[in-house]
Design an enzyme around this catalytic site. Structure first.
Site, mmCIF file in Angstrom:
data_model
loop_
_atom_site.group_PDB
_atom_site.id
_atom_site.type_symbol
_atom_site.label_atom_id
_atom_site.label_comp_id
_atom_site.label_asym_id
_atom_site.label_seq_id
_atom_site.Cartn_x
_atom_site.Cartn_y
_atom_site.Cartn_z
ATOM 1 N N THR A 231 0.823 -1.217 0.000
ATOM 2 C CA THR A 231 0.000 0.000 0.000
ATOM 3 C C THR A 231 0.853 1.261 0.000
ATOM 4 O OG1 THR A 231 -1.739 -1.156 1.218
ATOM 5 C CG2 THR A 231 -1.773 1.250 1.299
ATOM 6 N N CYS B 288 -5.442 -9.007 3.819
ATOM 7 C CA CYS B 288 -4.801 -8.783 2.511
ATOM 8 C C CYS B 288 -3.401 -8.209 2.660
ATOM 9 C CB CYS B 288 -5.661 -7.868 1.635
ATOM 10 S SG CYS B 288 -6.839 -8.782 0.599
ATOM 11 N N PHE B 289 -2.944 -7.993 3.913
ATOM 12 C CA PHE B 289 -1.541 -7.681 4.202
ATOM 13 C C PHE B 289 -1.067 -6.394 3.521
ATOM 14 C CE2 PHE B 289 -2.446 -12.147 3.352
ATOM 15 C CZ PHE B 289 -2.552 -12.597 4.663
ATOM 16 N N CYS B 290 -1.951 -5.395 3.451
ATOM 17 C CA CYS B 290 -1.605 -4.113 2.822
ATOM 18 C C CYS B 290 -1.115 -4.316 1.397
ATOM 19 C CB CYS B 290 -0.551 -3.372 3.643
ATOM 20 S SG CYS B 290 -1.101 -2.938 5.307
ATOM 21 N N ASN B 291 -1.717 -5.265 0.696
ATOM 22 C CA ASN B 291 -1.313 -5.557 -0.684
ATOM 23 C C ASN B 291 -2.553 -5.973 -1.476
ATOM 24 O OD1 ASN B 291 -0.163 -6.500 -3.088
ATOM 25 N ND2 ASN B 291 1.670 -7.235 -2.041
#
Length: 873
Positions: free
Chosen positions: A148, A416-419
């Protein structure tokens, strides 16, 4: 020996090591290293090193010894202590560049508050050329499999009239034509950003792209200009070596807590000196100016690129800690290449076993999201991303997996793991899906894991340099115990055998996996309802705790206030069977026959809580022994007494003003701010002695109002904001004895012994207990009436591992949450939250009593009928 048990053995792990991979670091075994440097882990299995790795004890020791023996002043001063700080910082810069095999002649190291701050610096300082009618300007390109913080740079570039272009990994193909002379001579700066390693899947993208893009052999997009490359190395450098002399990216942001675990909140931007002089600086903070005038627009920056961009006083003590981090990493492992091979060996093994696990019908247990086959550490990092499936191929939500992992003291990461780009690519989520999920209430970081049957995220495990074979083994045993040690048999394709779960009983690493086949399980409790027909009005559910033979006709009142007759053949109206309040949050229940009801729920319910020395709430998750603390309230004497085995009885007045000091504390409950005050040193000493740690008893201020969430599960907004005590979600929690009984069957099957109903009820820590004909009828309710009180249902209670704690002993048993997930179709919801109805104000003398009649409006019926229809019946 069962195939899966052999696959989990250490010899099998060693035999499966891929070529070049190695386990351990030569001398000391990983297990011994773990015991010596990470003893604080205890029985924890920590598998979120991609999120934050752990610091070794020796790093902390050498760092504190350094601070204890040296005086470090502000590096902007000229004193001896300040000069020591300045010189030490410069030494760390050299050490940092040395770690990446480069020098100050080629790169400048700029310390930042983290990797995100480094990326923002590039976005703000890069020499962008805005788009204009005369000529195309710069382009900001980024791989869609980016964090992100990289994608977020487009917010800054858009404000500068610079176009942003997302590039998918599949679109990165070699250039097919030679560049013309005009194109070669164009010097418009273009920036391409990509991760050295995906923080979602662990895919390692080619470092060769750096030179290929800069030389023109590879183009993210076909536009004229001079390409610069930003290599996001935050995920990569924690477990892999990066040689900038071979792969000279122009910008390399890193984050130190992902390398050493400490210090946090500190990163660096490595900038190639060729581009560093072209970076633009607009804001100047303390220490960045060589000279400036306060009364006119004059500013001259410092010559040093690093000092020019390090606004204000750098976090110099944290920078000094970085030096000790590099020392510890080298001392414990021998270098990054060793770490790379060690962590990949664990990931390769885990992936291999995990990908072969299947249900009896041949369906896979997990779906792994990866672009590689985990055959080489050059292409794959120590990250495994997956979703758990049931035997029908349906997704088991990541929040459910996370809760179950918590039972085994396994720490993973979900979402979503900042992705978002990688999440969309691997999970097949469209742009429209993202927007629909947002409208449905799902935001990054919440527990809404499945929308319309499709996952919104996944589960990620990742290994660090101190990870061991036992970590991988424990994780795999957890997957087998929760997915394959039930009513299923396990097929191990590599062995081509079927293993009966009846034989799969093992007790290792602190937990037991006892299983039975379908035939061995007791029959499900069958609750018949031969008297299902009722004459209750539409929209009103009147349920009975038991079917009484010879029940006579009786009059009842529906939720709208109308009188309705329940004939002999109908259901007996349900009544309240138990009422509990919990004066001290997470302490034992106080059972009452009737109790006053106020604007925040039951009077004095969760009015107090225990906090640690930092003011953070302590719950049974951290201190199970809190359940052994018994508070009792005497309304007549206006006092609460507190008792626990081995402790003297202690009391506290219910009168707030009697002990309230002038100072007010700010605390948090479920991320919401609450205003509290300490109950004094006497109570603090009592709880500290009982729990064996420094803690305090605090009370919520009566004049502070903490509002409940403004929307309930259907998105409706209450007319009046409801006030909360120190509860987590809502004013009341209601559970159903019949639902507990069905869950009891599952637990009995797992444990081989039955448990008293009241002991089970206590685990759910409800305020109101009822009983109905059918289990989980309460899940369909929208509104509830109890005597003259009216409540709005706010949604289900999402259970955590607290229900695994025996409220009489403080002992944990993970079977309870697993049984709940099995009973409720993989969900861990149990009970419903209630709030005082916003349109039905309480009377001054409102009370809740055992034996009061309960009526409910069901969701689907209530929403399909008008109020007039509901009243008319």
């Amino acid at each position: 020996m069962e195939p899966w048990r052999e696959a989990l053995s250490f010899p099998a792990f060693r035999s499966r090591l891929p070529r070049g991979a190695a386990y351990g670091y030569g001398g000391e075994s990983p297990r011994a290293l773990r015991r010596r440097e990470f003893a604080r882990l205890g029985g924890m299995t920590y598998l979120d090193h991609a999120g934050a790795t752990l610091f070794p004890q020796s790093l902390l020791k050498t760092f504190t010894e350094d601070l204890s023996s040296n005086i470090y002043g502000n590096p902007h001063s000229q004193s001896i202590s300040s000069k020591l700080t300045y010189d030490t910082i410069e030494h760390v810069r050299y050490r940092l560049l040395q770690h990446f095999n480069t020098t100050v002649e080629d790169y400048t190291a700029i310390f930042t508050s983290g990797c995100t701050s480094a990326l923002r610096l590039v976005a703000e300082a890069f020499p962008w050329v805005p788009e204009s009618p005369e000529e195309p300007g710069s382009r900001f390109c980024y791989l869609t499999d980016s964090h992100t913080s990289v994608v977020g740079m487009r917010g800054i570039t858009a404000a500068m009239n610079v176009l942003s272009v997302p590039v998918k990994p599949a679109e990165m193909v070699p250039r097919t034509r030679e560049a013309g002379a005009e194109e070669r001579n164009c010097q418009t700066p273009l920036l391409f950003c990509y991760p050295a390693q995906s923080n979602f899947s662990g895919t390692k993208y080619p470092l060769a792209w750096i030179e290929e893009i800069k030389s023109g052999k590879l183009r993210p997009i076909d536009v004229p200009g001079k390409w610069f490359v930003l290599l996001d190395a935050a995920s990569f450098v924690g477990t892999s070596p990066l040689d900038l002399s071979t792969h000279p990216a122009d910008f390399v942001p890193v984050s130190f807590y992902k390398m050493f675990g400490f210090p946090t909140g500190l990163g660096a931007l490595l900038v190639k000196n060729e581009i560093a002089s072209h970076l633009r600086k607009t804001y100047f903070g303390g220490g960045t100016a060589a000279a400036y005038l306060a009364g006119t627009d004059f500013y001259s920056p410092r010559r040093s690129i690093a000092e020019r961009f390090e606004d204000g006083t750098v976090s110099f003590l944290d920078i000094i800690a970085v030096k000790h981090g590099f020392d510890a990493l080298e001392r414990l492992t021998g270098g990054m290449e060793n770490i790379k091979q060690h962590t990949f060996a664990l990931a390769h093994y885990t992936y291999t076993v995990l990908s072969t696990l299947k249900y009896a019908n041949g369906a896979p247990v997990v779906r792994i999201y990866s672009d590689t086959d985990f055959s080489s550490a050059d292409f794959q990092g120590p990250i495994i991303n997956f979703n758990v499936l049931d035997e029908n191929g349906e997704i088991v939500g990541y929040s459910q997996v996370d809760r179950l992992a918590g039972l085994y003291n396994i720490h993973v990461r979900t979402g979503c793991f900042c992705n978002t780009g990688a999440c969309q690519q691997h999970l097949g989520i469209s742009n429209e899906d993202i927007k629909k999920n947002l409208q449905a209430g799902h935001v990054c970081g919440d527990d809404i894991d499945v929308v319309d049957g499709r996952p919104t995220g996944s589960v990620r495990i990742s290994f660090g340099y101190m990870s061991t074979f036992e970590d991988a083994q424990t994780f795999l045993k957890f997957i087998i115990a929760t997915r394959l040690c039930g009513c299923n048999t396990l097929i191990c394709p590599s062995q081509a055998e079927t293993v009966s779960p009846a034989a799969a009983s093992t007790k290792e690493n602190g937990y037991t996996c006892d299983t039975k086949t379908v035939d061995e399980l007791p029959p499900q409790r069958i609750i018949t309802d031969s008297q299902a027909n009722t004459s209750s009005p539409p929209g009103v559910t009147s349920v009975c705790p038991q079917l009484a033979e010879g029940h006579s006709e009786r009059n009842t009142t529906d939720i709208s206030g109308n009188s309705t007759e329940v004939p002999q053949s109908g259901r007996v109206p349900v009544t309240v069977t138990n009422i509990y309040l919990y004066p001290i949050k997470s302490c034992a229940a106080f059972e009452v026959a009737q109790w006053p009801v106020g604007n925040q729920g039951l009077l004095y319910d969760r009015s107090w809580m225990v906090v640690n020395q930092n003011g953070v709430c302590i719950t049974q998750k951290q201190e199970p022994r809190l359940c052994l603390v018994h508070p009792v309230i005497d309304l007549g004497k206006n006092v609460m007494t507190i008792e626990a085995e081995g402790m003297d009885l202690i009391s506290v007045s219910l009168e707030e003003d009697g002990e309230r000091p002038t100072s007010i504390c700010q605390s948090k409950v479920c991320s919401h701010r609450v205003q509290t005050y300490s109950c004094g040193e006497r109570l603090a000493a009592w709880f500290s002695e009982f729990l064996g740690r420094q803690c305090y008893l605090i009370r919520q201020c009566s004049d502070f109002q903490r509002n409940a969430k403004q929307t309930h599960e259907k998105g409706e907004t209450p007319a009046v904001a409801a006030s909360l005590s120190l509860v987590n979600e809502a004013q009341y929690l209601l559970i159903n004895q019949t639902s507990v009984l069905q869950l009891s069957d599952q637990i009995t099957a797992r444990l081989g012994e039955s448990l008293p109903l009241q002991k089970l009820i206590h685990r759910f820590r409800a305020n109101i207990v009822i009983s109905t004909n059918e289990p989980f009828e309460e899940d369909q309710w929208d509104e509830v009436a109890i005597s003259s009180l009216r409540f709005k249902v706010m949604g289900p209670c999402h259970r955590c591992l607290v229900i695994c704690i025996d409220q009489q002993t403080g002992q944990r048993n993970k079977e309870f949450l697993q049984s709940l997930a099995s009973t409720k179709n993989r969900k861990t919801n149990f009970g419903i939250y209630l709030m005082n109805h916003p349109e039905r104000p309480l009377s001054i003398l409102s009370t809740l009593s055992v034996g009061s009649q309960v009526l409910a409006v069901e969701k689907n019926i209530a929403h399909s009928l008008s109020p007039e229809e509901q009243q008319s019946g």
